[in-house]
Motif scaffolding. Sequence first.
Motif, PDB file in Angstrom:
ATOM      1  N   SER A 166      40.467  40.309  45.394  1.00  0.00           N
ATOM      2  CA  SER A 166      39.035  40.465  45.198  1.00  0.00           C
ATOM      3  C   SER A 166      38.385  40.107  46.540  1.00  0.00           C
ATOM      4  CB  SER A 166      38.544  39.597  44.044  1.00  0.00           C
ATOM      5  OG  SER A 166      37.174  39.836  43.809  1.00  0.00           O
ATOM      6  N   SER A 167      37.169  39.628  46.523  1.00  0.00           N
ATOM      7  CA  SER A 167      36.478  39.358  47.787  1.00  0.00           C
ATOM      8  C   SER A 167      35.351  38.362  47.589  1.00  0.00           C
ATOM      9  CB  SER A 167      35.906  40.667  48.348  1.00  0.00           C
ATOM     10  OG  SER A 167      35.017  40.420  49.412  1.00  0.00           O
ATOM     11  N   SER A 168      35.073  37.601  48.640  1.00  0.00           N
ATOM     12  CA  SER A 168      33.926  36.683  48.616  1.00  0.00           C
ATOM     13  C   SER A 168      32.613  37.455  48.491  1.00  0.00           C
ATOM     14  CB  SER A 168      33.904  35.834  49.879  1.00  0.00           C
ATOM     15  OG  SER A 168      33.777  36.652  51.031  1.00  0.00           O
TER      16      SER A 168
ATOM     17  N   VAL B  57      31.694  39.370  46.303  1.00  0.00           N
ATOM     18  CA  VAL B  57      31.204  39.487  44.921  1.00  0.00           C
ATOM     19  C   VAL B  57      30.068  38.511  44.643  1.00  0.00           C
ATOM     20  CG1 VAL B  57      33.435  40.311  44.061  1.00  0.00           C
ATOM     21  CG2 VAL B  57      32.886  37.864  43.921  1.00  0.00           C
TER      22      VAL B  57
ATOM     23  N   GLU C 132      34.044  29.531  41.789  1.00  0.00           N
ATOM     24  CA  GLU C 132      34.542  30.682  41.048  1.00  0.00           C
ATOM     25  C   GLU C 132      33.686  31.018  39.829  1.00  0.00           C
ATOM     26  OE1 GLU C 132      38.388  28.961  42.888  1.00  0.00           O
ATOM     27  OE2 GLU C 132      36.519  28.176  42.025  1.00  0.00           O
TER      28      GLU C 132
ATOM     29  N   THR D  29      28.216  36.314  39.586  1.00  0.00           N
ATOM     30  CA  THR D  29      28.644  37.378  40.505  1.00  0.00           C
ATOM     31  C   THR D  29      28.127  38.729  40.018  1.00  0.00           C
ATOM     32  OG1 THR D  29      30.754  37.554  39.315  1.00  0.00           O
ATOM     33  CG2 THR D  29      30.714  36.168  41.296  1.00  0.00           C
TER      34      THR D  29
ATOM     35  N   LYS E 257      34.995  45.427  43.920  1.00  0.00           N
ATOM     36  CA  LYS E 257      35.839  44.243  43.742  1.00  0.00           C
ATOM     37  C   LYS E 257      35.475  43.483  42.469  1.00  0.00           C
ATOM     38  CE  LYS E 257      38.635  44.605  47.162  1.00  0.00           C
ATOM     39  NZ  LYS E 257      40.075  44.788  46.867  1.00  0.00           N
ATOM     40  N   LYS E 258      34.207  43.427  42.142  1.00  0.00           N
ATOM     41  CA  LYS E 258      33.783  42.846  40.868  1.00  0.00           C
ATOM     42  C   LYS E 258      34.371  43.655  39.714  1.00  0.00           C
ATOM     43  CE  LYS E 258      31.182  40.634  37.804  1.00  0.00           C
ATOM     44  NZ  LYS E 258      31.442  39.246  37.379  1.00  0.00           N
TER      45      LYS E 258
ATOM     46  N   GLU F  80      37.978  42.738  38.987  1.00  0.00           N
ATOM     47  CA  GLU F  80      38.143  41.519  38.206  1.00  0.00           C
ATOM     48  C   GLU F  80      37.987  41.800  36.708  1.00  0.00           C
ATOM     49  OE1 GLU F  80      36.399  38.526  41.696  1.00  0.00           O
ATOM     50  OE2 GLU F  80      35.500  38.517  39.703  1.00  0.00           O
TER      51      GLU F  80
ATOM     52  N   ARG G 200      39.597  35.800  45.621  1.00  0.00           N
ATOM     53  CA  ARG G 200      38.398  36.137  46.376  1.00  0.00           C
ATOM     54  C   ARG G 200      38.571  35.656  47.814  1.00  0.00           C
ATOM     55  NH1 ARG G 200      34.178  34.142  41.618  1.00  0.00           N
ATOM     56  NH2 ARG G 200      34.438  35.983  40.275  1.00  0.00           N
TER      57      ARG G 200
ATOM     58  N   ASN H  94      38.966  31.340  44.433  1.00  0.00           N
ATOM     59  CA  ASN H  94      38.568  31.511  45.828  1.00  0.00           C
ATOM     60  C   ASN H  94      39.769  31.187  46.701  1.00  0.00           C
ATOM     61  OD1 ASN H  94      35.870  32.087  45.227  1.00  0.00           O
ATOM     62  ND2 ASN H  94      35.244  29.942  45.377  1.00  0.00           N
TER      63      ASN H  94
END
Length: 347
Positions: A139-141, A143, A154, A158, A169-170, A173, A191, A273
């Motif tokens: 995923s990614s920060s 979000v 976490e 988001t 990316k959201k 999840e 993330r 994360n």
Amino acid sequence: MKKVLITGMAGFIGYHLAKLLVNNNYEVVGLDNINDYYDQNLKLARLEDLGFDTSKIAYNTLLVGNNISFIKLDLTDLENIKQLFKNQQFSYVVNLAAQAGVRYSLKNPHSYVDSNITGFLNILESCRAYPVEHLVFASSSSVYGLSEEIPFSEDNCTDHPLAMYAASKKANEMMAHSYANLYNIPSTGLRFFTVYGPWGRPDMALHIFTKAIVNDEEFEVFNNGDMSRDFTYVGDIVESIKRLLPLAPKSNADFNLKKPVSSKSSKPYQIFNIGNNSPVALMDFIKAIEKALNKKGKIVFKPMQPGDVKSTYANVESLFNYINFKPSTDLEEGVKLFVNNYLKLNT
């Protein structure tokens, strides 16, 4: 010997993870479509460093090495992805392949749906058809979007992504959770927070800044330099993933369905994360590059770009505790390792 599929193995993190896992007695199968989002020669050079004769790469042809294999495939090719799963019977899957980049998503949003949503759906479908012990996915920060609740936890909201990359990316999840629920696929989403190091992508700040300083060229710094990032060295990132692989989430009957949190579930699913827990001012990052090169940069300050965020800062205690590992690479040391590698590859 456990067998691991790494999608995006010709990429930055995938390359480093493959090296680490092979050295730790895993059998690795790598997949990549080697697209032209950035310099394909860098991707091929990574594969060559992993021991492959890249002149023999052909679509859907498995190149077999010593405990490591590579196949050129696109994640949108469901039929051949499923066949690969059937033939190889993976224990673990690490899905790192994706269309990356926040700014590029402003120009070409459709590529993010193809690679990051349709491609990930095909991975989930393959894991359903040929069950694995653990699916770990990137995923990614990004979000966290509009959230200003720093450090990012976490369970922060988001729901407000700033660009298609973050939205995709959201979506990953949520897709993973639905498959954990429907088909009991143990899934962990990571993330990522600003990964850097040797063999890094040329569209990332460290590469752009280093190249410009070496060539005595101007380079742009956004928001007039008033930005910070939770820079994390790639070696610490892949060590974290290696430790995580055998620690698949399990169903949790104690999960509070009346007060649910987004990072955990009653199903075999979790979100972490993955970062350094230590944000660095962008200008300090640039100073570390200048120190490694012993040369000052020609900075052109610019306003904030659409889709960007001012700062990222990860609360990563959950992952630290889960895998009993904390990143330890000093920023100056990590930047110097990148700069030395850059000079080796480009001079």
